[in-house]
Write a protein that holds these residues in place. Structure first.
Motif, mmCIF file in Angstrom:
data_model
loop_
_atom_site.group_PDB
_atom_site.id
_atom_site.type_symbol
_atom_site.label_atom_id
_atom_site.label_comp_id
_atom_site.label_asym_id
_atom_site.label_seq_id
_atom_site.Cartn_x
_atom_site.Cartn_y
_atom_site.Cartn_z
ATOM 1 N N THR A 284 -6.870 7.414 5.838
ATOM 2 C CA THR A 284 -7.715 8.530 5.435
ATOM 3 C C THR A 284 -7.071 9.274 4.275
ATOM 4 O O THR A 284 -5.910 9.012 3.925
ATOM 5 C CB THR A 284 -7.906 9.516 6.610
ATOM 6 N N GLU A 285 -7.798 10.224 3.731
ATOM 7 C CA GLU A 285 -7.229 11.064 2.674
ATOM 8 C C GLU A 285 -6.059 11.879 3.231
ATOM 9 O O GLU A 285 -5.101 12.159 2.509
ATOM 10 C CB GLU A 285 -8.299 11.963 2.073
ATOM 11 N N THR A 286 -6.114 12.241 4.496
ATOM 12 C CA THR A 286 -4.991 12.935 5.128
ATOM 13 C C THR A 286 -3.750 12.054 5.113
ATOM 14 O O THR A 286 -2.642 12.530 4.867
ATOM 15 C CB THR A 286 -5.348 13.345 6.573
ATOM 16 N N ASP A 287 -3.927 10.747 5.351
ATOM 17 C CA ASP A 287 -2.796 9.817 5.294
ATOM 18 C C ASP A 287 -2.200 9.774 3.898
ATOM 19 O O ASP A 287 -0.974 9.684 3.740
ATOM 20 C CB ASP A 287 -3.230 8.416 5.728
ATOM 21 N N ILE A 288 -3.047 9.845 2.877
ATOM 22 C CA ILE A 288 -2.543 9.871 1.496
ATOM 23 C C ILE A 288 -1.669 11.097 1.294
ATOM 24 O O ILE A 288 -0.569 11.011 0.721
ATOM 25 C CB ILE A 288 -3.700 9.857 0.470
ATOM 26 N N LEU A 289 -2.107 12.245 1.780
ATOM 27 C CA LEU A 289 -1.304 13.466 1.655
ATOM 28 C C LEU A 289 0.006 13.356 2.430
ATOM 29 O O LEU A 289 1.046 13.839 1.966
ATOM 30 C CB LEU A 289 -2.105 14.678 2.147
ATOM 31 N N GLN A 290 -0.013 12.693 3.586
ATOM 32 C CA GLN A 290 1.217 12.513 4.350
ATOM 33 C C GLN A 290 2.206 11.627 3.607
ATOM 34 O O GLN A 290 3.414 11.884 3.631
ATOM 35 C CB GLN A 290 0.901 11.952 5.732
ATOM 36 N N LEU B 195 -7.839 3.372 1.501
ATOM 37 C CA LEU B 195 -8.852 3.878 2.433
ATOM 38 C C LEU B 195 -9.553 2.738 3.167
ATOM 39 O O LEU B 195 -9.844 2.833 4.361
ATOM 40 C CB LEU B 195 -9.862 4.761 1.699
ATOM 41 N N VAL C 125 -6.599 3.699 -4.459
ATOM 42 C CA VAL C 125 -7.012 4.641 -3.426
ATOM 43 C C VAL C 125 -8.079 4.005 -2.539
ATOM 44 O O VAL C 125 -8.014 4.089 -1.305
ATOM 45 C CB VAL C 125 -7.522 5.969 -4.041
ATOM 46 N N GLU C 126 -9.034 3.330 -3.140
ATOM 47 C CA GLU C 126 -10.091 2.669 -2.370
ATOM 48 C C GLU C 126 -9.514 1.611 -1.436
ATOM 49 O O GLU C 126 -9.938 1.496 -0.284
ATOM 50 C CB GLU C 126 -11.124 2.047 -3.311
ATOM 51 N N ALA D 187 -8.246 4.485 -9.046
ATOM 52 C CA ALA D 187 -9.324 4.598 -8.058
ATOM 53 C C ALA D 187 -9.327 3.368 -7.154
ATOM 54 O O ALA D 187 -9.544 3.482 -5.936
ATOM 55 C CB ALA D 187 -10.664 4.764 -8.757
ATOM 56 N N ARG E 126 0.823 -1.214 0.000
ATOM 57 C CA ARG E 126 0.000 0.000 0.000
ATOM 58 C C ARG E 126 0.852 1.257 0.000
ATOM 59 O O ARG E 126 0.415 2.301 -0.431
ATOM 60 C CB ARG E 126 -0.974 -0.021 1.168
#
Length: 79
Positions: free
Chosen positions: A40-46, A35, A31-32, A28, A15
Protein backbone atom coordinates in the motif's frame (compact mmCIF):
# COMPACT_ATOMS: atom_id res chain seq x y z
CA UNK A 1 7.70 -14.21 8.48
CA UNK A 2 5.43 -17.05 7.38
CA UNK A 3 2.36 -15.56 5.76
CA UNK A 4 3.65 -12.03 6.35
CA UNK A 5 4.69 -9.32 3.95
CA UNK A 6 8.17 -10.75 3.48
CA UNK A 7 6.64 -13.82 1.81
CA UNK A 8 5.88 -11.60 -1.19
CA UNK A 9 9.58 -11.13 -1.87
CA UNK A 10 11.70 -13.64 -3.71
CA UNK A 11 15.48 -13.79 -4.13
CA UNK A 12 16.47 -11.21 -6.72
CA UNK A 13 13.31 -9.17 -6.14
CA UNK A 14 14.32 -5.51 -5.98
CA UNK A 15 11.10 -3.83 -4.90
CA UNK A 16 12.98 -2.66 -1.81
CA UNK A 17 14.93 -0.43 -4.21
CA UNK A 18 11.83 1.76 -4.54
CA UNK A 19 13.45 4.41 -2.34
CA UNK A 20 17.18 3.59 -2.30
CA UNK A 21 18.04 3.06 -5.96
CA UNK A 22 15.65 5.70 -7.23
CA UNK A 23 17.07 8.13 -4.64
CA UNK A 24 13.54 8.96 -3.56
CA UNK A 25 12.23 9.54 -7.08
CA UNK A 26 10.67 6.26 -8.19
CA UNK A 27 9.00 6.16 -11.57
CA UNK A 28 5.25 5.70 -11.83
CA UNK A 29 5.93 2.17 -13.11
CA UNK A 30 8.04 1.33 -10.03
CA UNK A 31 5.30 2.58 -7.71
CA UNK A 32 2.64 0.69 -9.67
CA UNK A 33 4.70 -2.53 -9.48
CA UNK A 34 5.13 -2.09 -5.73
CA UNK A 35 1.40 -1.55 -5.25
CA UNK A 36 0.57 -4.43 -7.62
CA UNK A 37 2.64 -6.73 -5.40
CA UNK A 38 0.05 -6.14 -2.69
CA UNK A 39 1.70 -3.30 -0.84
CA UNK A 40 0.00 0.00 0.00
CA UNK A 41 0.98 3.65 -0.05
CA UNK A 42 1.45 3.31 3.72
CA UNK A 43 4.05 0.61 3.02
CA UNK A 44 5.86 3.03 0.72
CA UNK A 45 6.01 5.57 3.55
CA UNK A 46 7.30 2.89 5.93
CA UNK A 47 10.12 2.05 3.50
CA UNK A 48 10.95 5.75 3.27
CA UNK A 49 10.96 6.14 7.05
CA UNK A 50 13.20 3.09 7.51
CA UNK A 51 15.70 4.50 5.00
CA UNK A 52 15.57 7.89 6.73
CA UNK A 53 16.22 6.47 10.19
CA UNK A 54 19.14 4.40 8.88
CA UNK A 55 20.65 7.44 7.14
CA UNK A 56 20.38 9.62 10.25
CA UNK A 57 21.89 6.83 12.36
CA UNK A 58 24.83 6.41 9.96
CA UNK A 59 25.53 10.14 9.81
CA UNK A 60 25.37 10.47 13.59
CA UNK A 61 27.73 7.55 14.10
CA UNK A 62 30.19 8.96 11.56
CA UNK A 63 30.10 12.48 13.00
CA UNK A 64 30.57 11.39 16.60
CA UNK A 65 32.78 8.34 15.95
CA UNK A 66 30.48 6.01 17.84
CA UNK A 67 32.39 2.87 18.79
CA UNK A 68 31.15 -0.36 17.26
CA UNK A 69 29.83 -2.97 19.70
CA UNK A 70 32.26 -5.86 20.15
CA UNK A 71 29.77 -8.35 18.74
CA UNK A 72 29.81 -6.45 15.40
CA UNK A 73 33.53 -5.57 15.34
CA UNK A 74 34.41 -8.21 12.74
CA UNK A 75 32.00 -6.57 10.29
CA UNK A 76 33.73 -3.19 10.24
CA UNK A 77 36.00 -1.90 7.48
CA UNK A 78 38.73 0.71 7.32
CA UNK A 79 37.98 4.21 6.07
Amino acid sequence: MPGGRSSRFRPGDHRGDLVAVSRGLPTAAQVEAFLAAGFTETDILQVLLAASVKTISNYTNHLFHTPVDKVFARRTWAD
